[in-house]
Scaffold this motif. Structure first.
Motif, mmCIF file in Angstrom:
data_model
loop_
_atom_site.group_PDB
_atom_site.id
_atom_site.type_symbol
_atom_site.label_atom_id
_atom_site.label_comp_id
_atom_site.label_asym_id
_atom_site.label_seq_id
_atom_site.Cartn_x
_atom_site.Cartn_y
_atom_site.Cartn_z
ATOM 1 N N ASP A 236 0.958 -1.332 0.028
ATOM 2 C CA ASP A 236 0.323 0.129 0.040
ATOM 3 C C ASP A 236 0.602 1.357 0.309
ATOM 4 O O ASP A 236 0.539 2.225 -0.327
ATOM 5 N N GLY B 176 1.725 1.774 -3.524
ATOM 6 C CA GLY B 176 0.946 2.247 -4.001
ATOM 7 C C GLY B 176 0.478 3.890 -3.947
ATOM 8 O O GLY B 176 -0.019 4.354 -4.718
ATOM 9 N N ARG B 177 0.816 4.578 -2.529
ATOM 10 C CA ARG B 177 -0.376 5.434 -2.572
ATOM 11 C C ARG B 177 1.272 6.557 -2.938
ATOM 12 O O ARG B 177 0.619 7.300 -4.050
ATOM 13 N N THR C 179 2.380 5.742 -6.508
ATOM 14 C CA THR C 179 1.201 5.513 -7.630
ATOM 15 C C THR C 179 -0.627 6.541 -7.666
ATOM 16 O O THR C 179 0.179 6.989 -8.691
ATOM 17 N N MET C 180 -0.168 6.941 -6.489
ATOM 18 C CA MET C 180 -1.778 7.230 -6.702
ATOM 19 C C MET C 180 -1.916 8.882 -7.270
ATOM 20 O O MET C 180 -2.552 9.518 -7.385
ATOM 21 N N PRO D 140 -6.049 3.794 -12.490
ATOM 22 C CA PRO D 140 -5.974 2.348 -11.097
ATOM 23 C C PRO D 140 -5.327 1.105 -11.684
ATOM 24 O O PRO D 140 -4.356 0.746 -10.752
ATOM 25 N N ARG D 141 -5.781 0.742 -12.771
ATOM 26 C CA ARG D 141 -5.504 -0.267 -13.484
ATOM 27 C C ARG D 141 -3.748 -0.301 -13.548
ATOM 28 O O ARG D 141 -2.965 -1.583 -13.272
ATOM 29 N N ARG E 72 -1.635 2.122 -12.414
ATOM 30 C CA ARG E 72 -1.130 1.936 -11.012
ATOM 31 C C ARG E 72 -0.784 0.657 -10.111
ATOM 32 O O ARG E 72 0.126 -0.258 -9.975
ATOM 33 N N PHE E 73 -1.961 -0.416 -10.333
ATOM 34 C CA PHE E 73 -2.026 -1.800 -9.716
ATOM 35 C C PHE E 73 -1.122 -2.556 -10.531
ATOM 36 O O PHE E 73 0.624 -3.588 -10.110
ATOM 37 N N VAL F 295 2.973 -1.167 -9.705
ATOM 38 C CA VAL F 295 3.645 -1.379 -8.292
ATOM 39 C C VAL F 295 3.511 -3.386 -7.793
ATOM 40 O O VAL F 295 4.362 -3.328 -8.380
ATOM 41 N N PHE G 287 -4.437 2.740 -1.332
ATOM 42 C CA PHE G 287 -4.107 1.869 -2.320
ATOM 43 C C PHE G 287 -4.924 1.035 -2.713
ATOM 44 O O PHE G 287 -5.168 0.520 -3.179
ATOM 45 N N HIS H 228 -8.370 1.428 -3.737
ATOM 46 C CA HIS H 228 -8.057 1.703 -4.364
ATOM 47 C C HIS H 228 -8.370 0.898 -5.580
ATOM 48 O O HIS H 228 -9.465 0.516 -6.659
#
Lengths: 256, 256
Positions: A152, A155-156, A158-159, A165-166, A168-169, A172, B222, B225
């Motif tokens: 997380d 990932g934060r 990347t936000m 969203p995809r 970013r997923f 990471v 995240f 998200h």
DNA sequence: GCACTCTATCGAACATCGTTCTAGCGTATG
DNA sequence: CATACGCTAGAACGATGTTCGATAGAGTGC
């Protein structure tokens, strides 16, 4: 107020489990008053397991060796841990917890991608000289709370990038997979003699380079081409180089 | 004229080893004349080992199980293989050989980076549903001949890019590490129930997504998200997405 | 003080695994 | 026929993960 094992469900509590005794920093030694029987704790069991793993590798972690180190019997360990798998999970999770405390100050105000980079490097640093982590990291990542936290945290960052969203997923996950892949490599390359110190590392690398040369420029042009680079390379540098390639791809995707 | 095990040196030949019987495509069955005793071969041993690994995973490969499958005793296997490690190495090497034959036609005239991409994808495809490969791939890569060949084939593509030898070395290593990392992930995620078929995969993923949501948007923004993305994602697609990020970084470095 | 319960400790015992050892078959060679 | 060698085969050994039952200690009610 952090919760314990929300997602885990690794074991169905064979007989019973200790009440997780709050964060007492007691350490674990029997130190107390005049107790005759040894007294342990989940913390001390896992900590000694990590120490044993660091010293002797994954095959060095034995219930009997761990029991001897704790000054107890084999059966006692099973009070805190249901199986060896759970022991390894908890060991990996403890190391992950260390990475988390080292990365709490990272990320936030700077370049998001640089934040990812620093977290990944801290993550990598924890795997150095810890071959056993490589195999258990991603298993841990998807299961234990500390793995999810690390995921997380990365990932934060990347936000704050202009991505779906995809994307970013995927980004990471890619960085995580890369770190684990490098870690898996590191642990398995030296073939015993080097780890024991029987043969010097430089000698081994040099002879390996010579063997790469012997393979010939005709059949293996690339290996011949990079023989010198191989002999001279530093693992940490190579990790950062690969990581930067990956991050460059992410940055490019965000700027489009 | 391919040579056998130039770089290996994995084992010091405990007692003796079969003369490697040229490339006879005999298959391995006792098929021949009227032999009463069972007759085996290195090929059949390794092939059955791979089959056993595919069916029951790494912990399913037992010398006794393998012996029963071959209709022989435990001791016979040790005539062809000095240890379980060597057996796993050879199993991984055999799969690698399959990847090699599937990628012989790749690379050369097209875009070099696209060549890398195709090789990596073929490499990845071999690791799908083969979790045991992840752990042994890189060990094999640096040791066995097929691993080096694959490494070289990928590296040959980079030689057509405007990069320094060092950059080429780092790029190929990064791609390899990424593939292995993803492979290590794939194998360890499903926690037993799914692999056995006891619980449907979709049900598991859905409940996992719900658990990710429960973690809360405050503590794990995240994960909250990407909860939907996680539930809907396809592993192969995500692999390609990450690979493309890495390749984009390489391409950018070459164009500079 | 005493009986009782619950937590936790400890080691013997069991099943299984990797590995070693030895006996012996079958074929080729003289 | 006799000898040597490649190969098969399973018994046996040590180590490991795990289970089980016995039991000690701390707290509780009376």
């Amino acid at each position: 107020m952090r919760r314990e094992q929300t997602v885990s469900g690794a074991s169905q509590a064979g007989r019973g489990r200790p009440p997780a005794r709050g964060g007492s920093a007691r350490g674990g030694g029997p130190g107390g008053g005049g107790r005759r029987r040894a007294s342990h704790s989940l913390e001390s069991v896992v900590s000694e397991a990590v120490a044993l793993l660091d010293e002797a590798g994954e095959q060095g972690l034995t219930f009997r060796a761990l029991a001897a180190r704790l000054g107890t019997g084999v059966g006692s360990i099973y009070w805190y841990v249901a199986s060896k798998d759970e022991l390894l999970e908890r060991a990996a999770d403890q190391v992950l917890a260390g990475v988390l405390t080292q990365t709490t100050h990272l990320g936030g105000d700077e370049d998001p991608i640089d934040g990812i980079r620093q977290i990944a490097i801290a993550f990598y640093a924890a795997t150095v000289n810890r071959p056993w982590l490589g195999s258990y990291f991603l298993q841990d990542t998807g299961t234990q709370i500390n793995g999810l936290t690390l995921y997380d945290r990365m990932g934060r960052e990347t936000m704050r990038l202009d991505l779906t969203p995809r994307q970013r997923f995927d980004a990471v996950s890619a960085v995580m997979a890369f770190v684990v892949g490098v870690a898996a490599d590191r642990g398995q390359d030296p073939p015993q003699e080097v780890r024991d110190g029987t043969i010097d590392r430089d000698v081994f690398v040099a002879s390996f380079r010579d063997q790469m040369r012997e393979l010939g420029a005709d059949d293996f042009p690339f290996l011949h081409h990079i023989a010198d680079e191989f002999a001279a390379h530093d693992d940490a540098e190579q990790f950062r180089a690969g990581l930067d390639l990956l991050l460059a791809g992410i940055r490019q995707q965000a700027h489009r």
